[in-house]
Design a protein around this motif. Structure first.
Motif, PDB file in Angstrom:
ATOM      1  N   TYR A  39       0.831  -1.211   0.000  1.00 19.53           N
ATOM      2  CA  TYR A  39       0.000   0.000   0.000  1.00 19.53           C
ATOM      3  C   TYR A  39       0.859   1.253   0.000  1.00 19.53           C
ATOM      4  N   ASN A  40       1.962   1.232   0.755  1.00 15.38           N
ATOM      5  CA  ASN A  40       2.846   2.395   0.810  1.00 15.38           C
ATOM      6  C   ASN A  40       3.607   2.573  -0.500  1.00 15.38           C
ATOM      7  N   TYR A  41       4.120   1.471  -1.049  1.00 18.90           N
ATOM      8  CA  TYR A  41       4.950   1.584  -2.251  1.00 18.90           C
ATOM      9  C   TYR A  41       4.139   2.016  -3.468  1.00 18.90           C
ATOM     10  N   LEU A  42       2.976   1.408  -3.680  1.00 15.94           N
ATOM     11  CA  LEU A  42       2.160   1.729  -4.860  1.00 15.94           C
ATOM     12  C   LEU A  42       1.280   2.958  -4.659  1.00 15.94           C
ATOM     13  N   ASN A  48      -6.374   6.655  -6.674  1.00 19.28           N
ATOM     14  CA  ASN A  48      -5.770   5.718  -7.621  1.00 19.28           C
ATOM     15  C   ASN A  48      -6.175   4.281  -7.281  1.00 19.28           C
ATOM     16  N   PRO A  49      -7.464   3.942  -7.408  1.00 23.39           N
ATOM     17  CA  PRO A  49      -7.880   2.581  -7.046  1.00 23.39           C
ATOM     18  C   PRO A  49      -7.499   1.540  -8.090  1.00 23.39           C
ATOM     19  N   SER A  50      -7.150   1.967  -9.319  1.00 20.70           N
ATOM     20  CA  SER A  50      -6.860   1.002 -10.381  1.00 20.70           C
ATOM     21  C   SER A  50      -5.620   0.179 -10.077  1.00 20.70           C
ATOM     22  N   VAL A  51      -4.637   0.771  -9.409  1.00 17.76           N
ATOM     23  CA  VAL A  51      -3.409   0.042  -9.088  1.00 17.76           C
ATOM     24  C   VAL A  51      -3.708  -1.095  -8.127  1.00 17.76           C
ATOM     25  N   LEU A  78       4.618   3.649 -11.735  1.00 14.81           N
ATOM     26  CA  LEU A  78       3.872   2.788 -10.818  1.00 14.81           C
ATOM     27  C   LEU A  78       2.911   1.861 -11.548  1.00 14.81           C
ATOM     28  N   SER A  79       2.236   2.363 -12.591  1.00 13.82           N
ATOM     29  CA  SER A  79       1.271   1.502 -13.284  1.00 13.82           C
ATOM     30  C   SER A  79       1.981   0.385 -14.044  1.00 13.82           C
ATOM     31  N   GLY A  80       3.132   0.677 -14.664  1.00 16.27           N
ATOM     32  CA  GLY A  80       3.898  -0.364 -15.346  1.00 16.27           C
ATOM     33  C   GLY A  80       4.422  -1.402 -14.378  1.00 16.27           C
TER      34      GLY A  80
END
Length: 140
Positions: A39-42, A48-51, A78-80
């Motif tokens: 949770y902290n890293y992403l 940003n709920p999609s991640v 982050l998304s990649g």
């Protein structure tokens, strides 16, 4: 189950991810990415709920609750990185004894999580505003 733990490597865009998954008999459900809680890293939030949907979907849909995952990612955004982790979760589940058909049936879209997406952003060309957008043409 064939293994006590499994190490898998994968890529998405310019992100490279490596995960080590432990499936103990009981307990678990913890994911660490580069030594931090997921949770902290992403940077998971209401914005940003999609991640969050991307990273936990294969594990949630196959109802796997007992796992310890140590992930190491570098490069990209982050998304990649989240999509690279998602691909690795699916690949590792396949190696842990879940059949490909069962994964695809649960995920409904065939081969969505089990293949690498090769799409990359195009580079900007000389004389253009973006990769393909040209300046407005003026006759006079």
């Amino acid at each position: 189950m064939k293994f006590d733990y499994l190490e898998v490597v994968g890529k998405r865009k310019s992100s490279i991810a490596r995960i080590i998954i432990f499936l103990p008999k009981e307990g678990g459900g913890k994911i660490t990415i580069n030594g931090e809680q997921d949770y902290n890293y992403l940077q998971l939030s209401s914005n940003n709920p999609s991640v969050e949907i991307i990273t936990n979907s294969p594990l949630r849909l196959l109802e796997v609750n007992n796992y310890f995952i140590h992930a190491y990612v570098k490069g990209g955004g982050l998304s990649g990185q989240a999509e690279a982790l998602d691909l690795l979760f699916s690949k590792s589940l396949k190696s842990f004894g879940f059949s490909k058909k069962k994964i695809e049936k649960k995920l409904k879209n065939k081969m969505v999580f089990l293949t690498r997406k090769f799409f990359m952003q195009r580079k900007e060309k000389y004389g253009l505003k973006k990769a393909r957008k040209a300046p407005q043409y003026s006759k006079r």
